[in-house]
Enzyme design. Sequence first.
Site, PDB file in Angstrom:
ATOM      1  CB  CYS A  72      -0.871  -0.020   1.259  1.00 11.75           C
ATOM      2  SG  CYS A  72      -1.748   1.515   1.550  1.00 11.75           S
ATOM      3  CB  CYS A 183      -2.394   3.857  -5.824  1.00  6.04           C
ATOM      4  SG  CYS A 183      -3.807   3.026  -5.055  1.00  6.04           S
TER       5      CYS A 183
HETATM    6  N1  DGL Z   1      -3.698   0.514  -2.476  1.00  5.69           N
HETATM    7  C1  DGL Z   1      -3.319   1.495  -1.518  1.00  5.69           C
HETATM    8  C2  DGL Z   1      -2.231   2.381  -2.010  1.00  5.69           C
HETATM    9  O1  DGL Z   1      -1.369   1.870  -2.682  1.00  5.69           O
HETATM   10  C3  DGL Z   1      -4.454   2.140  -0.768  1.00  5.69           C
HETATM   11  C4  DGL Z   1      -5.448   2.874  -1.589  1.00  5.69           C
HETATM   12  C5  DGL Z   1      -6.669   3.303  -0.799  1.00  5.69           C
HETATM   13  O2  DGL Z   1      -7.221   2.487  -0.077  1.00  5.69           O
HETATM   14  O3  DGL Z   1      -7.043   4.472  -0.915  1.00  5.69           O
HETATM   15  O4  DGL Z   1      -2.145   3.529  -1.709  1.00  5.69           O
END
Ligand code: DGL
Length: 261
Positions: A72, A183
């Site tokens: 994440c 992301c």
């Molecule tokens: N997939 C995560 C990231 O890479 C979180 C995205 C989210 O939940 O807003 O930031």
Amino acid sequence: MKRPIGIFDSGLGGLTVLYALQKAYPEESFIYMGDTKRAPWGSKSREELVLVTDEIVDFLTSKHIKSLVVACNTSCSLVFDHISKKTAIPTFGLIEPSCKDAINKTLTNRIAVLGTTGTISSKAYTKTLTSLHPSLDILELECPELVPFVESNQITSQKSISKVTHYLDKVQNFGADTLILGCTHYPFFQPLIRSIHPNLTLVNPANSILSVMSPFMISSSHPTIEFWVSGNPDSFSAFISEHFNWPTSKVKQYQPTLATP
Ligand code: DGL
């Protein structure tokens, strides 16, 4: 060390990281945690992320994982130092490997980064990129609408296509030759992005961490995979059967102990 590797994200995005790792290291065992009930994380404060990730890290370490992947970017941007201080287990983040990858790939030194509000407002990408290469032109764009398109499995909906196109127009106007998908949900849009801008070089953080993790990979003769989700296991199972080849029988319900921040 036939212990599993723990991977976590707010929801479905970290599956792009799990997919890349499992493809590269098919003999490894994995435990995935998707906090689908409390997604998205991109708009959470640092304090909220500390609470939520503390709970998840405690849960995964109780499963005797041998290493931890923070799949994440928002958590990597805001709480990675906190997480790596909290646990003695080797912990891997996505930002530095993606930045190194982008610097190796760009021919023009113009790099764009798409990310959540938390990631972009932290400036983690700009800080890391400029610490590695002082003369880059960088565009960082927050794209708060994109994660919900993945979480609701509307990746190729008309609304999703028009939002992705909107952000890609900005990237193109800036003149970037390389785009970091900052992301872990965004690699689900890769086919769409490639169809709109076939000449843009894409950096998927899931691929960027493979070589960083390779010294920690030790084959196991009976690899296993397990999924834990805080939201609805049935919709998670439906998503993984549509997009991946993983057994849905391995999806389990996780009950968060904290009230949802
Ligand atoms: N997939 C995560 C990231 O890479 C979180 C995205 C989210 O939940 O807003 O930031």
